[in-house]
Design a protein around this motif. Structure first.
Motif, mmCIF file in Angstrom:
data_model
loop_
_atom_site.group_PDB
_atom_site.id
_atom_site.type_symbol
_atom_site.label_atom_id
_atom_site.label_comp_id
_atom_site.label_asym_id
_atom_site.label_seq_id
_atom_site.Cartn_x
_atom_site.Cartn_y
_atom_site.Cartn_z
ATOM 1 N N ARG A 70 0.898 -1.157 0.046
ATOM 2 C CA ARG A 70 -0.042 -0.155 -0.181
ATOM 3 C C ARG A 70 0.917 1.209 0.108
ATOM 4 O O ARG A 70 0.640 2.199 -0.832
ATOM 5 C CB ARG A 70 -0.999 0.065 1.262
ATOM 6 N N LEU A 71 1.934 1.368 0.698
ATOM 7 C CA LEU A 71 2.943 2.594 1.070
ATOM 8 C C LEU A 71 3.529 2.634 -0.559
ATOM 9 O O LEU A 71 3.712 3.800 -0.910
ATOM 10 C CB LEU A 71 3.658 2.428 1.870
ATOM 11 N N LYS A 72 3.902 1.370 -1.155
ATOM 12 C CA LYS A 72 4.586 1.733 -2.386
ATOM 13 C C LYS A 72 3.574 2.226 -3.507
ATOM 14 O O LYS A 72 4.194 3.139 -4.147
ATOM 15 C CB LYS A 72 5.069 0.302 -2.760
ATOM 16 N N SER A 73 2.534 1.688 -3.359
ATOM 17 C CA SER A 73 1.527 2.101 -4.493
ATOM 18 C C SER A 73 1.186 3.746 -4.189
ATOM 19 O O SER A 73 1.174 4.490 -5.383
ATOM 20 C CB SER A 73 0.235 1.342 -4.495
ATOM 21 N N LEU A 74 1.080 4.067 -2.879
ATOM 22 C CA LEU A 74 0.947 5.645 -2.655
ATOM 23 C C LEU A 74 1.920 6.516 -3.402
ATOM 24 O O LEU A 74 1.961 7.344 -3.902
ATOM 25 C CB LEU A 74 0.831 5.773 -1.347
#
Length: 99
Positions: A70-74
């Motif tokens: 999730r943090l990577k996609s953000l």
């Protein structure tokens, strides 16, 4: 972004394990040398197991893998301009659980 560690938890884990192995905050030099040699033997065993293909890495908890993704996609959305800074920071804040 390149799927490396986000924290230094591995170093902290080793320090904690070594502290418990030694059992003292300020051991005398001979005791410290004894435990460093013991730690070296453990590390050599782990390396040997890895070389023969018998090494089993610890599984990450599914929750942390999902958080990492999730943090990577953000971050990708922010870098490509699909998400503004304020929105990005709010999304990161909502993604992280404190507790």
């Amino acid at each position: 972004m390149n799927d490396t560690q986000r924290t230094n938890n591995q170093c902290e884990g080793w320090n904690n394990r070594f502290k418990h192995l030694v059992g003292h905050h300020h051991p005398h030099i001979w005791k410290l040398i004894k435990y460093i040699k013991l730690e070296e033997r453990v590390a050599a065993t782990v390396i040997a197991q890895h070389e023969i293909g018998n090494f089993q890495p610890r599984n990450k908890k599914r929750m942390y893998g999902q958080l990492q993704q999730r943090l990577k996609s953000l971050c990708v959305e922010y870098q490509t301009g699909d998400r503004e800074l304020g929105n990005f920071l709010r999304a990161v804040g909502h993604s992280i659980r404190f507790g």
